[in-house]
Design a protein around this motif. Structure first.
Motif, PDB file in Angstrom:
ATOM      1  N   LYS A  45      38.429  35.185 -17.029  1.00  0.00           N
ATOM      2  CA  LYS A  45      39.345  35.445 -16.230  1.00  0.00           C
ATOM      3  C   LYS A  45      39.781  35.983 -14.576  1.00  0.00           C
ATOM      4  CE  LYS A  45      40.842  40.044 -16.912  1.00  0.00           C
ATOM      5  NZ  LYS A  45      40.500  42.041 -16.490  1.00  0.00           N
ATOM      6  N   ALA A  46      38.620  35.661 -13.888  1.00  0.00           N
ATOM      7  CA  ALA A  46      38.910  35.221 -12.824  1.00  0.00           C
ATOM      8  C   ALA A  46      39.053  33.187 -12.645  1.00  0.00           C
ATOM      9  CB  ALA A  46      37.235  35.768 -11.495  1.00  0.00           C
ATOM     10  N   THR A  47      38.180  33.213 -13.200  1.00  0.00           N
ATOM     11  CA  THR A  47      38.464  30.914 -13.407  1.00  0.00           C
ATOM     12  C   THR A  47      39.920  30.571 -14.028  1.00  0.00           C
ATOM     13  OG1 THR A  47      35.910  31.167 -13.193  1.00  0.00           O
ATOM     14  CG2 THR A  47      37.335  29.081 -14.208  1.00  0.00           C
ATOM     15  N   SER A  48      39.948  31.389 -15.287  1.00  0.00           N
ATOM     16  CA  SER A  48      41.767  31.289 -15.827  1.00  0.00           C
ATOM     17  C   SER A  48      42.918  32.247 -14.215  1.00  0.00           C
ATOM     18  CB  SER A  48      41.811  32.488 -16.481  1.00  0.00           C
ATOM     19  OG  SER A  48      40.911  32.346 -17.713  1.00  0.00           O
ATOM     20  N   THR A  49      42.411  33.050 -13.505  1.00  0.00           N
ATOM     21  CA  THR A  49      43.793  33.223 -12.866  1.00  0.00           C
ATOM     22  C   THR A  49      43.850  31.665 -12.151  1.00  0.00           C
ATOM     23  OG1 THR A  49      42.986  35.388 -12.918  1.00  0.00           O
ATOM     24  CG2 THR A  49      44.170  34.852 -11.100  1.00  0.00           C
ATOM     25  N   VAL A  50      42.666  31.504 -11.401  1.00  0.00           N
ATOM     26  CA  VAL A  50      42.864  30.208 -10.260  1.00  0.00           C
ATOM     27  C   VAL A  50      43.097  29.372 -10.890  1.00  0.00           C
ATOM     28  CG1 VAL A  50      41.090  28.817  -9.010  1.00  0.00           C
ATOM     29  CG2 VAL A  50      40.595  31.581  -9.176  1.00  0.00           C
ATOM     30  N   ILE A  51      42.627  29.119 -12.776  1.00  0.00           N
ATOM     31  CA  ILE A  51      43.672  27.491 -12.580  1.00  0.00           C
ATOM     32  C   ILE A  51      44.592  27.610 -12.657  1.00  0.00           C
ATOM     33  CG2 ILE A  51      43.376  26.599 -15.053  1.00  0.00           C
ATOM     34  CD1 ILE A  51      40.412  27.319 -15.307  1.00  0.00           C
ATOM     35  N   ASP A  52      45.211  28.937 -13.742  1.00  0.00           N
ATOM     36  CA  ASP A  52      47.059  29.200 -13.678  1.00  0.00           C
ATOM     37  C   ASP A  52      47.600  29.539 -12.037  1.00  0.00           C
ATOM     38  OD1 ASP A  52      47.165  29.574 -16.757  1.00  0.00           O
ATOM     39  OD2 ASP A  52      46.620  32.192 -16.097  1.00  0.00           O
ATOM     40  N   ALA A  53      47.343  29.357 -11.552  1.00  0.00           N
ATOM     41  CA  ALA A  53      47.681  29.474  -9.560  1.00  0.00           C
ATOM     42  C   ALA A  53      48.509  27.741  -9.590  1.00  0.00           C
ATOM     43  CB  ALA A  53      47.105  30.293  -8.819  1.00  0.00           C
ATOM     44  N   ILE A  54      46.789  27.697  -9.542  1.00  0.00           N
ATOM     45  CA  ILE A  54      46.396  26.157  -8.814  1.00  0.00           C
ATOM     46  C   ILE A  54      47.325  24.899 -10.232  1.00  0.00           C
ATOM     47  CG2 ILE A  54      45.211  24.507  -7.466  1.00  0.00           C
ATOM     48  CD1 ILE A  54      43.646  26.376  -6.550  1.00  0.00           C
ATOM     49  N   PHE A  55      46.846  25.233 -10.964  1.00  0.00           N
ATOM     50  CA  PHE A  55      47.238  24.152 -12.160  1.00  0.00           C
ATOM     51  C   PHE A  55      47.935  23.899 -12.877  1.00  0.00           C
ATOM     52  CE2 PHE A  55      42.969  23.735 -10.612  1.00  0.00           C
ATOM     53  CZ  PHE A  55      42.845  23.050 -10.376  1.00  0.00           C
ATOM     54  N   SER A  56      48.689  22.951 -13.504  1.00  0.00           N
ATOM     55  CA  SER A  56      49.368  24.003 -14.730  1.00  0.00           C
ATOM     56  C   SER A  56      49.273  23.390 -16.350  1.00  0.00           C
ATOM     57  CB  SER A  56      50.729  22.207 -15.369  1.00  0.00           C
ATOM     58  OG  SER A  56      49.788  20.345 -14.960  1.00  0.00           O
ATOM     59  N   ALA A  57      49.356  24.011 -17.129  1.00  0.00           N
ATOM     60  CA  ALA A  57      48.454  24.746 -18.189  1.00  0.00           C
ATOM     61  C   ALA A  57      48.184  23.413 -19.235  1.00  0.00           C
ATOM     62  CB  ALA A  57      49.987  25.190 -19.143  1.00  0.00           C
ATOM     63  N   ASP A  58      48.580  22.028 -18.808  1.00  0.00           N
ATOM     64  CA  ASP A  58      48.182  20.925 -19.380  1.00  0.00           C
ATOM     65  C   ASP A  58      46.935  20.031 -18.452  1.00  0.00           C
ATOM     66  OD1 ASP A  58      50.008  20.371 -18.093  1.00  0.00           O
ATOM     67  OD2 ASP A  58      50.962  18.330 -19.565  1.00  0.00           O
ATOM     68  N   SER A  59      46.695  20.244 -17.419  1.00  0.00           N
ATOM     69  CA  SER A  59      46.225  19.878 -16.359  1.00  0.00           C
ATOM     70  C   SER A  59      44.214  19.790 -16.979  1.00  0.00           C
ATOM     71  CB  SER A  59      45.976  20.669 -14.913  1.00  0.00           C
ATOM     72  OG  SER A  59      47.130  20.960 -14.649  1.00  0.00           O
ATOM     73  N   VAL A  60      44.538  18.109 -16.554  1.00  0.00           N
ATOM     74  CA  VAL A  60      42.385  17.681 -16.962  1.00  0.00           C
ATOM     75  C   VAL A  60      41.757  18.216 -15.861  1.00  0.00           C
ATOM     76  CG1 VAL A  60      41.403  15.703 -17.761  1.00  0.00           C
ATOM     77  CG2 VAL A  60      43.777  16.236 -19.076  1.00  0.00           C
ATOM     78  N   LEU A  61      41.254  18.740 -16.336  1.00  0.00           N
ATOM     79  CA  LEU A  61      40.200  19.280 -14.812  1.00  0.00           C
ATOM     80  C   LEU A  61      39.002  19.955 -15.004  1.00  0.00           C
ATOM     81  CD1 LEU A  61      40.226  22.654 -13.807  1.00  0.00           C
ATOM     82  CD2 LEU A  61      42.349  22.401 -14.265  1.00  0.00           C
ATOM     83  N   GLU A  62      38.059  19.766 -14.385  1.00  0.00           N
ATOM     84  CA  GLU A  62      36.756  19.994 -14.544  1.00  0.00           C
ATOM     85  C   GLU A  62      35.864  21.426 -13.282  1.00  0.00           C
ATOM     86  OE1 GLU A  62      34.343  16.852 -13.546  1.00  0.00           O
ATOM     87  OE2 GLU A  62      34.537  15.819 -15.285  1.00  0.00           O
ATOM     88  N   VAL A  63      35.393  22.086 -13.920  1.00  0.00           N
ATOM     89  CA  VAL A  63      34.675  23.635 -13.960  1.00  0.00           C
ATOM     90  C   VAL A  63      33.746  22.997 -13.486  1.00  0.00           C
ATOM     91  CG1 VAL A  63      34.691  26.003 -14.204  1.00  0.00           C
ATOM     92  CG2 VAL A  63      36.646  24.816 -14.069  1.00  0.00           C
ATOM     93  N   VAL A  64      33.287  23.144 -12.430  1.00  0.00           N
ATOM     94  CA  VAL A  64      31.513  23.369 -12.245  1.00  0.00           C
ATOM     95  C   VAL A  64      31.118  24.800 -11.438  1.00  0.00           C
ATOM     96  CG1 VAL A  64      29.996  22.486 -10.459  1.00  0.00           C
ATOM     97  CG2 VAL A  64      31.725  20.886 -10.909  1.00  0.00           C
ATOM     98  N   THR A  65      30.145  24.905 -12.571  1.00  0.00           N
ATOM     99  CA  THR A  65      29.130  26.243 -12.620  1.00  0.00           C
ATOM    100  C   THR A  65      27.514  25.321 -11.667  1.00  0.00           C
ATOM    101  OG1 THR A  65      28.064  25.649 -14.750  1.00  0.00           O
ATOM    102  CG2 THR A  65      30.172  27.040 -15.051  1.00  0.00           C
ATOM    103  N   THR A  66      27.617  26.179 -10.404  1.00  0.00           N
ATOM    104  CA  THR A  66      25.728  26.436 -10.068  1.00  0.00           C
ATOM    105  C   THR A  66      24.812  26.800  -9.738  1.00  0.00           C
ATOM    106  OG1 THR A  66      25.083  25.047  -8.332  1.00  0.00           O
ATOM    107  CG2 THR A  66      27.180  26.165  -8.107  1.00  0.00           C
ATOM    108  N   GLY A  67      23.645  26.885 -10.310  1.00  0.00           N
ATOM    109  CA  GLY A  67      23.138  27.930  -9.814  1.00  0.00           C
ATOM    110  C   GLY A  67      21.857  28.476 -11.562  1.00  0.00           C
ATOM    111  N   SER A  68      20.427  29.653 -10.423  1.00  0.00           N
ATOM    112  CA  SER A  68      20.006  29.063 -12.366  1.00  0.00           C
ATOM    113  C   SER A  68      20.149  29.809 -12.769  1.00  0.00           C
ATOM    114  CB  SER A  68      18.515  29.545 -11.291  1.00  0.00           C
ATOM    115  OG  SER A  68      18.642  30.642 -11.091  1.00  0.00           O
ATOM    116  N   VAL A  69      21.397  30.876 -12.696  1.00  0.00           N
ATOM    117  CA  VAL A  69      22.036  32.035 -13.908  1.00  0.00           C
ATOM    118  C   VAL A  69      22.696  31.152 -15.086  1.00  0.00           C
ATOM    119  CG1 VAL A  69      23.075  33.853 -14.135  1.00  0.00           C
ATOM    120  CG2 VAL A  69      22.265  33.967 -12.701  1.00  0.00           C
TER     121      VAL A  69
END
Length: 114
Positions: A45-69
């Motif tokens: 939900k949080a990531t979707s909110t950011v994507i919706d606010a910054i990018f268009s629906a058909d944007s091609v992008l990468e979401v990077v996850t970092t950390g041991s979890v």
């Protein structure tokens, strides 16, 4: 909504890293699955909110996850990626290509030069 997640994360993360928390049969207990699924929903939900606010629906992008979890036995990375791709088919969820400290060092260097 996210405040509850951020308040709960310090309590959940040590459990997700703790091998004693998992059963010997390599199955995650039901309670842990519920906690992980709820955390994934909130992160999506949080990531979707950011994507919706910054990018268009058909944007091609990468979401990077970092950390041991994200690399733990509970498959949170796969769960998160699968859920996010349902909403944004052109998004790829990846691990960092380089250690995050490299980027922090480059930003620090850039700051000193400006």
């Amino acid at each position: 909504c996210l405040n509850g997640l951020f308040d709960t994360l310090p309590l959940i993360l040590p459990l997700l890293k703790c091998t004693e928390f998992f059963q010997k049969s390599n199955r995650i207990p039901i309670v842990a699955n519920i906690i992980i699924d709820d955390a994934v929903k909130e992160l999506v939900k949080a990531t979707s909110t950011v994507i919706d606010a910054i990018f268009s629906a058909d944007s091609v992008l990468e979401v990077v996850t970092t950390g041991s979890v994200w690399r733990g036995r509970c498959n949170i990375h796969q769960r998160f990626a699968a859920s996010l791709v349902k909403n944004f088919p052109n998004v790829r969820v990846i691990f960092p290509r380089h250690e995050p400290a490299y980027g922090a060092g480059l930003l620090a260097l850039q700051t000193t030069q400006n």
